[in-house]
Design an enzyme around this catalytic site. Structure first.
Site, PDB file in Angstrom:
ATOM      1  N   HIS A 105       0.550  -1.282  -0.033  1.00 53.38           N
ATOM      2  CA  HIS A 105      -0.105  -0.014  -0.004  1.00 53.38           C
ATOM      3  C   HIS A 105       0.794   1.210   0.063  1.00 53.38           C
ATOM      4  CE1 HIS A 105       0.301   1.009   4.581  1.00 53.38           C
ATOM      5  NE2 HIS A 105       0.244  -0.165   4.512  1.00 53.38           N
TER       6      HIS A 105
ATOM      7  N   ASP B 190       6.012   2.384   7.074  1.00 51.61           N
ATOM      8  CA  ASP B 190       4.659   1.650   6.803  1.00 51.61           C
ATOM      9  C   ASP B 190       3.788   2.543   5.740  1.00 51.61           C
ATOM     10  OD1 ASP B 190       2.124   0.322   6.749  1.00 51.61           O
ATOM     11  OD2 ASP B 190       1.750   0.966   8.874  1.00 51.61           O
TER      12      ASP B 190
ATOM     13  N   GLU C  27      -5.307   0.986   2.511  1.00 48.33           N
ATOM     14  CA  GLU C  27      -4.778   0.063   3.574  1.00 48.33           C
ATOM     15  C   GLU C  27      -5.058   0.713   4.898  1.00 48.33           C
ATOM     16  OE1 GLU C  27      -2.992  -2.519   6.368  1.00 48.33           O
ATOM     17  OE2 GLU C  27      -2.396  -0.451   5.837  1.00 48.33           O
ATOM     18  N   GLU C  28      -4.532   1.840   5.330  1.00 51.41           N
ATOM     19  CA  GLU C  28      -4.694   2.319   6.513  1.00 51.41           C
ATOM     20  C   GLU C  28      -5.971   2.697   7.127  1.00 51.41           C
ATOM     21  OE1 GLU C  28      -2.461   2.338   8.414  1.00 51.41           O
ATOM     22  OE2 GLU C  28      -0.476   2.299   7.411  1.00 51.41           O
TER      23      GLU C  28
ATOM     24  N   ASP D 255       4.048  -5.770   4.147  1.00 52.24           N
ATOM     25  CA  ASP D 255       3.949  -4.675   5.259  1.00 52.24           C
ATOM     26  C   ASP D 255       4.929  -4.824   6.166  1.00 52.24           C
ATOM     27  OD1 ASP D 255       2.312  -2.605   6.453  1.00 52.24           O
ATOM     28  OD2 ASP D 255       0.689  -3.221   5.682  1.00 52.24           O
TER      29      ASP D 255
ATOM     30  N   HIS E  95       3.951   3.118  13.518  1.00 52.88           N
ATOM     31  CA  HIS E  95       2.955   4.233  13.660  1.00 52.88           C
ATOM     32  C   HIS E  95       3.140   5.352  14.656  1.00 52.88           C
ATOM     33  CE1 HIS E  95      -0.882   2.541  11.491  1.00 52.88           C
ATOM     34  NE2 HIS E  95       0.001   2.290  10.599  1.00 52.88           N
TER      35      HIS E  95
END
Length: 386
Positions: A72, A191, A225-226, A246, A326
């Site tokens: 992604h 990410d 995706e997030e 990922d 994150h």
């Protein structure tokens, strides 16, 4: 199968280019243009869906059945919720991430007028130690506890309006990437920008090698995706296997590492395909690629929406190791390179069960059981630090 070399300089350059291009979920056009340009420069045909998901195709010897690698391009970010009377901006998160790690972040705010882009900083409501003293340490954590200070002479809500700031404007957390002399990569949005770099480096290695693949392969680059809607479309029923790329979670209680490729056995949606996962493990062992197996509890990848949308295929998850995912993220170039090497080896190999997986259905007596393991791949050797 054959051994191909990863272009380390290309991997680094693409990684930094992607990291420096903001792409919060919902505002990914710029980064998708860059990804598309790189694939077209490699001579790989691409198509975009109506919503903007990109699919690149490497044609293989078997064209009626295919496999897919999914990664992604979207990242976490923020959106303007309220223009405050003090000239500051209240935001809500895009994707799942804590305001704890947003505090102090430099940001870019995109107005509807693309000629009016503003920079700023995420600050707690009590950000001055000389004014609030010890109260700074006791203030709570949450998105209602922070605000954005724009780098503009604004003191009122009307000042913000005059700047062109509106509710619903996108706010990107600046990545600020750094690569240390010993190969660590420190940046927001590893990410999944590091996964994208690994995928593009693997595709380049296969194109430069010039050989044919045993099975047609698609690279699907998703844009949601997030927020849980990544690989919901863009692939067809011919796809027999899907490998999501990922981050591997590096944290207390996790087995993943920043200097290996990591193979997910299970995430929050359940276990990945038994046979495909073990085929990837066998490829790591045969190619001397350092790897870790891991289980991720608070995590889902592009594999989940693909299956939920009705795609009937084997799924697996591999990734580069990320510490403080994150948050204040970090990985190592070795991990990204090993991920690229595993992808190249995988795409150069046959399907896990060629005689079974090349058809959507079959007889019960022919179905592979857990007692039947896929044939071990032939050894491959790659350069790299071991």
């Amino acid at each position: 199968m054959r051994s191909v070399a990863i272009d380390d300089e290309y991997l680094r350059d693409v990684l930094l280019e992607l990291l420096r291009t903001p792409s919060p979920s919902g505002r990914t056009d710029a980064v998708m243009q860059i990804i598309g340009d790189h694939l077209q420069e490699l001579g790989v045909p691409i198509r975009l869906t109506r919503r903007g998901v990109l699919r690149a195709t490497l044609t293989g010897q078997a064209a009626d059945t295919s496999r897919a690698v999914v990664v992604h391009a979207d990242t976490i970010g923020c959106m303007v919720k309220r223009l405050k009377e003090n000239g500051r901006v209240e935001v809500v998160p895009i994707g799942t991430h804590s305001a704890r790690f947003a505090e102090g972040a430099h940001v870019t705010l995109f107005t509807d007028d693309l000629t009016r882009i503003h920079t700023g900083t995420v600050l707690p409501l009590m950000s001055s130690g000389h004014n609030f003293g010890d109260a700074v340490d006791t203030q709570g954590v949450g998105w209602h506890q922070v605000e954005i200070r724009l780098d503009e002479p604004v003191e009122t809500r009307q000042d913000l309006i005059d700047l062109g700031v509106s509710i619903g404007d996108f706010v990107a957390l600046d990545a600020a990437p750094q690569i240390t002399p010993n190969g660590y990569v420190k940046s927001r949005h590893l990410d999944d920008k590091a996964g994208l770099a690994a995928c593009l480096a693997a595709v380049k290695a296969l194109v430069d090698d010039g050989g044919s693949l045993p099975v047609t392969a698609h690279l699907l680059v998703t844009i949601g995706e997030e927020v849980g809607i990544g690989a919901t479309h863009g692939l067809d029923d011919d796809v027999a296997e899907l490998v999501a790329v990922d981050n591997g979670v590096v944290s207390e209680g996790q087995a993943s590492r920043e200097d290996t490729v990591n193979i997910g056995m299970l995430d929050s949606t359940g276990p990945f395909d038994y046979h495909l996962t073990r085929r990837l493990i066998a490829l790591c062992e045969k190619n001397d690629l350092p790897f870790r197996r891991d289980v991720y509890r608070f995590y889902r990848s592009d594999a989940a929406p693909a299956v939920e949308s009705g795609l009937e295929c084997r799924t697996a998850l591999i990734g580069f190791g990320v510490d403080s995912s994150h948050g204040h993220e970090r990985t190592h170039l070795d991990s990204i390179r090993y991920t690229a090497q595993l992808l190249a080896a995988y795409l150069s190999s046959p399907l896990t069960f060629s005689e079974w997986d090349d058809q959507p259905t079959g007889a019960l007596e022919d179905f592979p059981s857990h007692s039947v393991q896929p044939a071990e791949p032939e050894p491959e050797r790659y350069p790299g630090r071991h």
